[in-house]
Motif scaffolding. Structure first.
Motif, PDB file in Angstrom:
ATOM      1  N   PRO A 157       5.211 -13.873   9.479  1.00  0.00           N
ATOM      2  CA  PRO A 157       4.365 -13.483   8.346  1.00  0.00           C
ATOM      3  C   PRO A 157       4.497 -12.004   7.973  1.00  0.00           C
ATOM      4  O   PRO A 157       4.412 -11.651   6.802  1.00  0.00           O
ATOM      5  N   ALA A 158       4.752 -11.143   8.949  1.00  0.00           N
ATOM      6  CA  ALA A 158       4.900  -9.711   8.660  1.00  0.00           C
ATOM      7  C   ALA A 158       6.098  -9.453   7.758  1.00  0.00           C
ATOM      8  O   ALA A 158       6.095  -8.503   6.966  1.00  0.00           O
ATOM      9  N   ALA A 159       7.126 -10.310   7.824  1.00  0.00           N
ATOM     10  CA  ALA A 159       8.295 -10.145   6.952  1.00  0.00           C
ATOM     11  C   ALA A 159       7.925 -10.332   5.493  1.00  0.00           C
ATOM     12  O   ALA A 159       8.596  -9.809   4.603  1.00  0.00           O
ATOM     13  N   LEU A 160       6.839 -11.066   5.232  1.00  0.00           N
ATOM     14  CA  LEU A 160       6.353 -11.274   3.868  1.00  0.00           C
ATOM     15  C   LEU A 160       5.266 -10.259   3.504  1.00  0.00           C
ATOM     16  O   LEU A 160       4.686 -10.331   2.432  1.00  0.00           O
ATOM     17  N   GLY A 161       5.003  -9.334   4.423  1.00  0.00           N
ATOM     18  CA  GLY A 161       3.957  -8.346   4.187  1.00  0.00           C
ATOM     19  C   GLY A 161       2.583  -8.830   4.596  1.00  0.00           C
ATOM     20  O   GLY A 161       1.589  -8.144   4.392  1.00  0.00           O
ATOM     21  N   TRP A 162       2.510 -10.024   5.170  1.00  0.00           N
ATOM     22  CA  TRP A 162       1.228 -10.573   5.600  1.00  0.00           C
ATOM     23  C   TRP A 162       0.939 -10.116   7.025  1.00  0.00           C
ATOM     24  O   TRP A 162       1.423 -10.699   7.982  1.00  0.00           O
ATOM     25  N   THR A 163       0.177  -9.056   7.163  1.00  0.00           N
ATOM     26  CA  THR A 163      -0.135  -8.505   8.479  1.00  0.00           C
ATOM     27  C   THR A 163      -1.571  -8.796   8.902  1.00  0.00           C
ATOM     28  O   THR A 163      -1.967  -8.443   9.998  1.00  0.00           O
TER      29      THR A 163
END
Length: 145
Positions: A56-62
């Motif tokens: 998810p962090a790769a999509l900016g979802w942190t």
């Protein structure tokens, strides 16, 4: 679904990019036999699709949260889908037993986006209240075998 199908599914869940030959070697079948079984499981709806698992962090979802949604009156699963599917930060919705009517998984870039997403969920006039739990860290996720 027999034991061989289950073993094939286990291999697909661990590595959907495995070739039919690789899977066949592991389960004792030829590549064409594995392909026929996979095609049959797709046609019967036992396999509903293939996807890539993305960090998810790769999509900016942190930041993520699980939001319990309490409706003022009964709501159908179809109505839940219609009202929540247009919100891109909503990545999962389940009807649940208990006081809440639905559990909604929200993923976002930060707390402000979580807050605005929860507010957007609350815009539905039938929503009585919500209760959110913020995920602090992901510890364990297993493939559904």
């Amino acid at each position: 679904m027999d034991d061989t199908d289950r073993r094939i599914l286990g291999h697909l869940l661990r590595s959907a990019r495995a070739s039919f030959q690789e899977i066949g070697s592991a389960v004792g079948l030829s590549a064409p036999a594995v392909k026929r079984r996979v095609d049959r499981m797709v046609a019967s709806g036992q396999i509903t699709g293939f996807t890539a698992l993305v960090n998810p962090a790769a999509l900016g979802w942190t930041t993520e949260a699980y939001v319990e949604v309490y409706y003022r009156d009964n709501i159908t699963p179809a109505e839940l889908r219609r009202s929540l599917e247009p919100i891109p930060q909503v990545v999962g919705v389940w009807t649940i037993a208990g006081e809440a009517d639905a559990l909604v998984h929200v993923m976002a870039t930060d707390m402000a986006e979580i807050e605005s997403t929860v507010e957007r969920i609350r815009e539905n006039a039938r929503v009585g209240r919500t209760r959110s739990a913020i995920v602090m860290s992901r510890i364990l996720e297993r493939p559904r075998t």
